[in-house]
Design an enzyme around this catalytic site. Structure first.
Site, mmCIF file in Angstrom:
data_model
loop_
_atom_site.group_PDB
_atom_site.id
_atom_site.type_symbol
_atom_site.label_atom_id
_atom_site.label_comp_id
_atom_site.label_asym_id
_atom_site.label_seq_id
_atom_site.Cartn_x
_atom_site.Cartn_y
_atom_site.Cartn_z
ATOM 1 N N MET A 105 96.730 -50.898 -5.750
ATOM 2 C CA MET A 105 97.319 -51.226 -7.283
ATOM 3 C C MET A 105 96.048 -51.015 -8.038
ATOM 4 O O MET A 105 94.951 -51.606 -7.718
ATOM 5 C CB MET A 105 97.705 -52.848 -7.020
ATOM 6 C CG MET A 105 98.862 -52.934 -6.367
ATOM 7 S SD MET A 105 99.466 -54.999 -6.456
ATOM 8 C CE MET A 105 98.405 -55.456 -5.376
ATOM 9 N N ALA A 106 96.446 -50.124 -8.964
ATOM 10 C CA ALA A 106 95.367 -49.694 -9.910
ATOM 11 C C ALA A 106 94.778 -51.005 -10.704
ATOM 12 O O ALA A 106 95.396 -51.681 -11.371
ATOM 13 C CB ALA A 106 95.652 -48.883 -10.987
ATOM 14 N N GLN A 159 93.716 -43.840 -0.908
ATOM 15 C CA GLN A 159 94.781 -43.327 -1.172
ATOM 16 C C GLN A 159 94.533 -42.220 -2.200
ATOM 17 O O GLN A 159 93.917 -42.396 -3.393
ATOM 18 C CB GLN A 159 95.913 -44.397 -1.883
ATOM 19 C CG GLN A 159 97.212 -43.442 -2.224
ATOM 20 C CD GLN A 159 98.214 -44.661 -3.045
ATOM 21 O OE1 GLN A 159 98.110 -44.953 -4.152
ATOM 22 N NE2 GLN A 159 99.559 -44.893 -2.129
ATOM 23 N N CYS A 190 104.093 -43.921 -7.525
ATOM 24 C CA CYS A 190 103.867 -44.492 -8.861
ATOM 25 C C CYS A 190 104.779 -44.031 -9.623
ATOM 26 O O CYS A 190 105.084 -42.971 -10.193
ATOM 27 C CB CYS A 190 102.517 -44.033 -9.216
ATOM 28 S SG CYS A 190 101.852 -44.511 -10.925
ATOM 29 N N LYS A 232 103.433 -42.781 0.694
ATOM 30 C CA LYS A 232 104.401 -43.880 0.276
ATOM 31 C C LYS A 232 105.199 -43.194 -0.953
ATOM 32 O O LYS A 232 104.647 -42.423 -1.826
ATOM 33 C CB LYS A 232 103.351 -44.864 -0.644
ATOM 34 C CG LYS A 232 104.200 -45.855 -1.289
ATOM 35 C CD LYS A 232 103.409 -47.016 -1.654
ATOM 36 C CE LYS A 232 104.332 -48.354 -2.368
ATOM 37 N NZ LYS A 232 103.529 -49.442 -2.731
ATOM 38 N N GLY A 294 108.633 -54.028 -1.376
ATOM 39 C CA GLY A 294 109.600 -54.595 -2.425
ATOM 40 C C GLY A 294 109.781 -55.970 -2.261
ATOM 41 O O GLY A 294 110.555 -56.230 -1.302
ATOM 42 N N ARG A 318 102.564 -57.040 -5.513
ATOM 43 C CA ARG A 318 102.447 -57.929 -6.393
ATOM 44 C C ARG A 318 102.284 -59.371 -5.624
ATOM 45 O O ARG A 318 101.716 -60.119 -6.419
ATOM 46 C CB ARG A 318 103.352 -58.019 -7.520
ATOM 47 C CG ARG A 318 103.359 -56.614 -8.336
ATOM 48 C CD ARG A 318 104.573 -56.352 -9.204
ATOM 49 N NE ARG A 318 105.828 -56.235 -8.548
ATOM 50 C CZ ARG A 318 107.065 -56.643 -8.711
ATOM 51 N NH1 ARG A 318 107.464 -57.094 -9.973
ATOM 52 N NH2 ARG A 318 108.117 -56.359 -7.818
#
Length: 465
Positions: A105-106, A159, A190, A232, A294, A318
């Site tokens: 995650m950026a 990644q 993304c 991914k 997800g 998340r």
């Protein structure tokens, strides 16, 4: 006297809603009525060594109606247990003992956060945030900082993202030659517009030749060095343009050790609930391990996904924001234990301060940069605790560790997280949105010479963060 340069041309006003170049053209594609295209000519700014210059780029925008806006009811289901024992996952020479992955995650999964997650679940796979291949090749300082790992991290997982196969191959060569990582993941998932409008991320698999060439080149570089490559991706651009089964077949055929599927389309972004049945379809379609991603907000969700789909492991995005202990919960659940980490606010305070000190080390002693980066994490750590809006606002104004410590010390260390919000959705939630694509992207499944010239152009923004 020298004349002053003329001012830049004004930004043209948007066309009226009732018509103009941005009006829906209501064109049928593949017999589908739900997807319409807006083809626009919009100005873009390119930042380089010279003053900002004006340029224009054609762009295709996909509007997809009727995407779900319902939150996943599984998050309220009863605790689940695995139907079968979950085996470790082999990725070439590497073994992932507990098949759980920290999704890149950026701005989140730098090494300080990865270290915290790894301490709760020491035998998972913790992937660094996305590295732009062109930035790595250009030796961008921020890209190089993101490639750093803590001494405790093993395997080191990195990644890469890129659109130009030659540039991605060069980046992979740097990773191998400089021994930067033990595992390379490729980003085809993304959904952010600034990525997809250049043909990257989750819309790249639509061009099968591009997907195949990137994976082939990276595997060719990494495999002799014993570095496994994974990929991914998402279900597709929208439900009229699904690519996940074909993407999985290409990844497997070109030598990927495993794949991860985020069970949403690009158009669904991060909203609604992911469709886990698509993960099950991919599992049946492939022989290599599939990680499901997800709507995993707690250990019970991870168990339910494995039971429902048969996936080899799960990837957490998340769901771990502000909750690195979720990896301990998932490990316990996979081992058949009901033990869960339910920290008090006092225990969370200690994690926050440890995170802050690690960030200072990450930013080479710059406390101000570290505290600024910590702000978003504090919002996630405190989510649901009764601390009040004024305290949260005070954290957002901190500039040093001493200021963070002073506010932390004033929190009630006995406070508990209300049970009603434990393991509930958190982080970014956005419902269906427009998908920005290069002009004419959907007209063919393979790239044309003109498309490659446009995609692989020397845009200085590609090498910046």
């Amino acid at each position: 006297p020298r004349r002053a340069p003329p001012p830049p041309p004004p930004i043209p006003p948007p066309p009226p809603r009732g018509g103009g170049v941005n009006a829906p053209c209501r064109r049928r594609v593949g017999g589908a009525h739900r997807t319409f295209f807006q083809e626009s000519l919009r100005p873009r700014l390119y930042a380089g060594s010279r003053p900002l210059e004006w340029g224009c780029m054609h762009e295709t925008v996909v509007n997809t109606a009727n995407e779900t806006t319902q939150l996943d009811p599984r998050t309220d289901s009863a605790p689940a247990r695995l139907d079968h024992a979950l085996a470790p996952v082999r990725l070439g020479p590497l073994t992932v003992g507990t098949p759980v992955m920290l999704s890149p995650m950026a701005g989140v999964t730098n090494w300080p956060f990865r270290v915290l997650c790894e301490e709760y679940g020491p035998d998972g796979l913790y992937v660094a945030e996305m590295i732009t291949a062109r930035a790595l090749v250009a030796r961008n300082p921020k890209a190089l900082r993101l490639c750093r790992f803590a001494p405790s991290e093993h395997p080191r997982s990195l990644q890469l993202y890129g659109v130009n196969p030659a540039i991605v191959e060069q980046a992979a060569r740097i990773v191998v030659d400089e021994s930067m990582a033990d595992h390379v993941d490729l980003n085809f998932g993304c959904p952010v517009p600034k990525v997809t409008r250049r043909g990257g991320g989750s819309v790249l698999p639509w061009k099968t030749d591009l997907l195949e060439e990137i994976i082939h080149r990276v595997v060719r570089v990494c495999e002799p060095a014993g570095i496994p490559v994974t990929a991914k991706f998402r279900v597709g651009i929208d439900h009229d343009h699904e690519t996940f089964l074909e993407s999985g077949r290409i990844a497997q055929g070109e030598g990927c050790a495993a794949v991860t599927l985020h069970a949403r389309t690009t158009a669904e972004y991060y909203g609604g609930h992911s469709d886990w049945t698509r993960i099950g379809e991919l599992v049946e379609h492939l022989d290599i391990p599939v990680f499901g991603n997800g709507d995993i907000w707690g250990a019970d969700d991870a168990v339910a996904m494995v039971n429902e789909t048969g996936c080899a492991g799960v990837a957490i995005g998340r769901g771990c924001q502000g909750r690195p202990w979720i990896f301990a919960d998932i490990r316990n659940a996979f081992e058949g234990s009901d033990a869960r980490v339910r920290p008090t606010l006092g225990e969370v305070r200690a994690v926050v301060m440890r995170h802050a000190r690690l960030l200072v080390e990450f930013f080479d002693g710059d406390e101000r940069m570290a505290v600024h980066d910590l702000r978003k994490h504090i919002a996630w750590y405190l989510k649901g605790f009764p601390v009040g809006g004024s305290v949260r606002a005070a954290f957002m104004g901190c500039e040093s560790l001493a200021e963070v410590q002073a506010i932390i010390d004033g929190l009630d260390q006995r406070a508990q997280l209300p049970e009603r919000i434990v393991d509930k959705p958190r982080g970014r939630v956005r419902f269906a949105k427009k998908v920005h694509l290069p002009y004419g992207w959907l007209e063919s499944r393979r790239t044309t010479h003109a498309e490659r010239e446009q995609l692989f152009g020397d845009d200085p923004m590609d090498a910046e963060y």
